[in-house]
Design a protein around this motif. Structure first.
Motif, PDB file in Angstrom:
ATOM      1  N   ILE A 199       0.851  -1.196   0.000  1.00 51.77           N
ATOM      2  CA  ILE A 199       0.000   0.000   0.000  1.00 51.77           C
ATOM      3  C   ILE A 199       0.882   1.239   0.000  1.00 51.77           C
ATOM      4  O   ILE A 199       1.861   1.316   0.754  1.00 51.77           O
ATOM      5  N   PRO A 252       0.659   5.825  -0.899  1.00 50.04           N
ATOM      6  CA  PRO A 252      -0.162   6.980  -1.308  1.00 50.04           C
ATOM      7  C   PRO A 252       0.087   7.306  -2.767  1.00 50.04           C
ATOM      8  O   PRO A 252       1.135   6.978  -3.321  1.00 50.04           O
ATOM      9  N   ALA A 261      -7.772   1.424   5.975  1.00 50.18           N
ATOM     10  CA  ALA A 261      -8.915   0.638   5.512  1.00 50.18           C
ATOM     11  C   ALA A 261      -8.523  -0.300   4.367  1.00 50.18           C
ATOM     12  O   ALA A 261      -9.211  -1.292   4.120  1.00 50.18           O
ATOM     13  N   ALA A 262      -7.435   0.014   3.672  1.00 45.98           N
ATOM     14  CA  ALA A 262      -6.998  -0.792   2.529  1.00 45.98           C
ATOM     15  C   ALA A 262      -6.209  -2.037   2.937  1.00 45.98           C
ATOM     16  O   ALA A 262      -5.907  -2.886   2.096  1.00 45.98           O
ATOM     17  N   VAL A 266      -3.502   4.512  -2.825  1.00 44.94           N
ATOM     18  CA  VAL A 266      -4.537   5.224  -2.086  1.00 44.94           C
ATOM     19  C   VAL A 266      -4.417   6.708  -2.403  1.00 44.94           C
ATOM     20  O   VAL A 266      -3.383   7.322  -2.112  1.00 44.94           O
ATOM     21  N   ARG A 269      -5.331  13.220  -0.212  1.00 43.64           N
ATOM     22  CA  ARG A 269      -6.414  14.173   0.039  1.00 43.64           C
ATOM     23  C   ARG A 269      -6.230  15.388  -0.867  1.00 43.64           C
ATOM     24  O   ARG A 269      -5.174  15.570  -1.476  1.00 43.64           O
ATOM     25  N   GLU A 315      -6.553   7.323   6.922  1.00 45.92           N
ATOM     26  CA  GLU A 315      -7.742   6.518   7.210  1.00 45.92           C
ATOM     27  C   GLU A 315      -8.015   5.542   6.071  1.00 45.92           C
ATOM     28  O   GLU A 315      -8.288   4.355   6.298  1.00 45.92           O
ATOM     29  N   ALA A 316      -7.927   6.028   4.854  1.00 45.46           N
ATOM     30  CA  ALA A 316      -8.148   5.164   3.696  1.00 45.46           C
ATOM     31  C   ALA A 316      -7.036   4.132   3.558  1.00 45.46           C
ATOM     32  O   ALA A 316      -7.282   2.990   3.146  1.00 45.46           O
ATOM     33  N   MET A 317      -5.813   4.512   3.893  1.00 41.38           N
ATOM     34  CA  MET A 317      -4.709   3.556   3.825  1.00 41.38           C
ATOM     35  C   MET A 317      -4.899   2.431   4.838  1.00 41.38           C
ATOM     36  O   MET A 317      -4.647   1.259   4.548  1.00 41.38           O
ATOM     37  N   HIS A 322      -1.381  12.581   2.898  1.00 45.95           N
ATOM     38  CA  HIS A 322      -1.783  11.179   2.926  1.00 45.95           C
ATOM     39  C   HIS A 322      -3.183  11.043   3.522  1.00 45.95           C
ATOM     40  O   HIS A 322      -3.509  11.692   4.523  1.00 45.95           O
ATOM     41  N   ASP A 323      -3.980  10.164   2.944  1.00 49.53           N
ATOM     42  CA  ASP A 323      -5.263   9.803   3.533  1.00 49.53           C
ATOM     43  C   ASP A 323      -5.027   8.541   4.360  1.00 49.53           C
ATOM     44  O   ASP A 323      -5.230   7.414   3.894  1.00 49.53           O
TER      45      ASP A 323
END
Length: 379
Positions: free
Chosen positions: A126, A128, A164-165, A149, A152, A160-162, A157-158
């Motif tokens: 993973i 960004p 979740a991935a 990912v 923003r 939260e999304a990272m 870096h996002d």
């Protein structure tokens, strides 16, 4: 055999159908920063590769000029450099593995910890995006699947999304701070909060190629994260702040459960005698280096202030570059910069990254921005 016969024979010999690995058709090509155009009456400046515009310190140049043993292989463990770094960073020398720049150190990590499992199923890495453009290439060559990912809107870096991935196939997560090419740095709080969401058997690589230029007091310090978290690996380089980009010397810092395998995958003799000597001398004259780096930071401050005064909206700049979110106007702006003998790094129709260079180059860049009416935020 006559020349005619040779030509006939060559025509009859069919070249074998040589095929690369399937992944090669899916990988982007690394695009190095282009040199500046030659414009009559103007000094050309390269602001496209995030290079330090100044040569290494005089003491460094003197140290490497005295090396005459390049007919011999270098120390494969870079013992002198690791010893110097251990004292400088206050870490065990055994926790340091050198490589050909931080990218070389990253490739060693990926080849060791990311690829395919025993059933041929690819691991996942993973990272960004947009970020360092070598990431998808390095991940793909390792045999793993890259999980990009999106950043923003402000270029950060996002996390939260990272988080979740993450799946059971995730083996490595890359954090680029400051992020290249957008510029913001992660904070200690952000990284700490992120790490508690990462399984203990997943490596988190904190890529700090531009850490010399960071001035945000809240910014994460990768070495401190490594001290507290066994699954954290730090990447650093002498290419940027120390101005040794052409000598290719970087390193990773991680704990023995990582380094015991990493040393097996490390490219032998990746760091030459000249590179090691230059890096050691840079550390031994770090005070002088800090003064030079601070001069670039002050130029960065001047450029950022100048852009904001013009109404330009840019992400926080913590590296030695600024990011212009120009979208579809990216090619046009890059072409205008070229007409001013300035080489900037254009990323398709996403934006332009401009390195902080010599004072005259930075001033000319600001003058160009003052005449350009399509900058982000300019009305």
């Amino acid at each position: 055999m006559t020349t005619t016969e040779k030509d006939t024979h060559a025509a009859e010999v069919r070249a074998p159908e040589i095929r690369p690995r399937n992944v090669m058709g899916k990988l982007p090509r690394y695009a190095a920063g282009k040199p500046p155009a030659i414009i009559e009456g103007l000094q050309s400046y390269k602001l496209s590769s995030n290079e330090n515009p100044f040569p290494p310190l005089p003491a460094v140049l003197e140290a490497i000029s005295n090396r005459q043993d390049i007919n011999r292989y270098p120390d494969p463990l870079s013992t002198a450099l690791r010893t110097e770094l251990a004292a400088f960073l206050d870490v065990p020398a055994e926790d340091i593995v050198t490589g050909a720049g931080s990218l070389g150190a990253l490739n060693q990590l990926l080849s060791t910890f990311a690829g395919q499992n025993e059933h041929g199923i690819p691991d996942e890495v993973i990272y960004p995006w947009r970020s360092f453009e070598a990431y998808p290439i390095s991940v793909g060559l390792s045999g793993a699947d890259g999980v990009q990912v999106p950043l923003r809107a402000d270029g950060t870096h996002d996390l939260e999304a990272m988080a979740a991935a993450i799946t059971d196939r995730t083996r490595v997560i890359l954090l680029c701070t400051p992020n290249n090419p957008t510029g913001p740095a992660l904070t200690s709080v952000q990284v700490e909060d992120f790490l508690v969401q990462v399984p203990a058997d997943v490596l988190v690589v904190i890529d700090e190629a531009y850490e010399d230029f960071v001035r945000d007091p809240e910014a994460v310090n990768g070495i401190e994260m490594y001290r507290e978290h066994p699954n954290v690996v730090v990447l650093r380089t002498f290419s940027k702040g120390a101005g040794l980009a052409g000598l290719r010397v970087g390193y990773s810092v991680s704990h023995p459960p990582v380094t015991q395998y990493l040393r097996v995958a490390a490219v032998p003799f990746a760091v030459s005698q000249l590179a090691e000597t230059a890096a050691v001398a840079s550390l031994q004259h770090h005070g002088e280096l800090v003064e030079r780096i601070q001069g670039l930071v002050e130029e960065r401050t001047r450029v950022v202030a100048g852009l904001k005064a013009l109404g330009w909206r840019i992400p926080e700049a913590q590296g030695n570059f600024v990011w212009l979110d120009l979208g579809e106007n990216t090619p046009e702006f890059a072409a205008l910069a070229e007409q001013q003998a300035l080489a900037a790094r254009a990323f398709g129709t996403e934006g332009v990254r401009v390195t902080i260079g010599e004072q005259e180059a930075n001033t000319r860049f600001l003058a160009l921005c003052a005449t350009y009416t399509k900058g982000p935020g300019v009305s």
